[in-house]
Design an enzyme around this catalytic site. Sequence first.
Site: not given
Ligand code: F6P
Length: 396
Positions: A122, A124, A173, A180-182, A289-290
Site C-alpha cells: 500500500t 499508504d 506562489r 494520497m494516504g487515506r 503517485q501510485r
Molecule cells: O489505499 C490506497 C489509496 O491509494 C489511498 O491512498 C487513496 O485514498 C485510495 O487508495 C484511492 O482509492 P481509489 O483507487 O479507489 O480511488
Amino acid sequence: MKRIGVLTGGGDTSALNATLKGIAIQAEEYGLEILGFVEGWKGVLEGRYVALKPDMIDENRGGTLIKTSRTDLRKVEGGIERAVENLKKIGVDGLIPIGGDDTLTVGAALSQEFTTAFVTKTIDNDVGRNAPEGERVDYEEIINYFCPGFPTAAARFSSFVRDLRTTAYSHERIMVVEAMGRDMGWLALSGAYGDADITIIPEHGLNYERLKDLVTRRFKEQRHLIIVVAEGLKDEEGNLITSSPDYMDAFGHAKPGGCSEVIAKRLKGDLAKQLGTSNFNHLIPSYLQRCGPPIELDRNCAIALGRKAVEALYRGKVNHVACTRRCEDRIETVLLPLDEVLELDKEGHVIPRRVDKRFYDSEEMNATPEGLEYFKPLLGPKPMPYRYPVLRIQTA
Ligand code: F6P
C-alpha cells in the site's frame, strides 16, 4: 502443497507485479502451480482465476496483472464460506492475499478457515507496527518497515515537491500539494524529504490558526511556499475535508480528496490582503503517485517478499506475513506471525499504523530529524535543498 492461489486487492501500487513475479519464480522453483484470482477477493468469490507463469509478469511495470477491486467478503452474505468453497473446489492448498489494511482484514477473517500467507502492499504505508515508545527510535524494531509500493510513491511524491519549488519561486506562489494516504500521513511526510516548507498530516489534524501564522511568517521570509497536506485531513470539528463527502466505498470509507483546494481557498480568503498576493494554488498529483515502474529497492524487496510468502506455505508456516525489516541502512525480509504484524479492532478490522509521534513536530508542522531519518534507506541520502541568493533589486 501443490497449488497456490494469489490475489491483489485495494488500490494498486508500482510494486505489485514485482511481488507476483517473486511468487511465480519461487513457486516454479518448488514445482508448485500458481493461480491468480482476478480482481482481488471478487475473483475468489466468483471463482475466476488464471494460471500464472514467471514470464507472463513484468516486475518493472506498475499496477497489477491480475487486477484489483475493493471487495469486502465479510459484507457479502456467506462471502467467506463461498470463497473457501471455491478455493477447495479449484484445489488451492494455500492462498496469498497481497493487500493493505482492507484486503488483509478479509484475509485475517479467512485465515481462520484456510491456509494463508500474506504480503502487504500500500502506498499508504499503514500496515505494520511502529518501534516501541521511548526517547530513541529503534528503527530495527519497526515491524514491516515499509509496505511495498510505498517507497516508489514516496520517491515520486518527494521529487514532485522538490521540483515544484522552481516554479513556486519564479511566480512567488503559495502552493498546497495534496498527498494520497487515506487515513495516515506517511506519504505526505515524504514531501518533507522533498523540502516541503510545511507538512500537515491527519494524525495531528488541522490547526488552522497555527497554519496561518506559519504561512505568514514563512512567506514573508522567502516569498514563496510549499505546503503539503495529506488527503485524509480532518477539520477542527473532526470532519474529513473532501470534495466528495457523500461517497463511501465497500469498506465504508468516505472518499478523501480535495482538501488542498479547500485549504488554499481558505488561506487566500484570510491572508491575501495581508501578504499582498493572491497567488494561492493547489495541486493534486492523485494517481500519478501510485503508477509507473517501481524504484529498484521497492522492486527487489517486493520480489523477495513474494518468494518468502511461497516459502512460508511450502514449509508449513501458515498465517505468516512476509515483512520488511531495517538492518542498519539496509532492508531485509522476514516472516512474522499474523498477530505480531496486524492489530485488529473489535470488528476484526486491521488498525492502520499512524505516523510515529517522534517523526512529526506539530509546532513547526513538519518532519523531525527522526522522521527524515526514516526515509533514508528508502530514498537514499537527502539531496541538498534548493537555495536562492537574495536578489538585490535596484530601481531606476
Ligand atoms: O489505499 C490506497 C489509496 O491509494 C489511498 O491512498 C487513496 O485514498 C485510495 O487508495 C484511492 O482509492 P481509489 O483507487 O479507489 O480511488
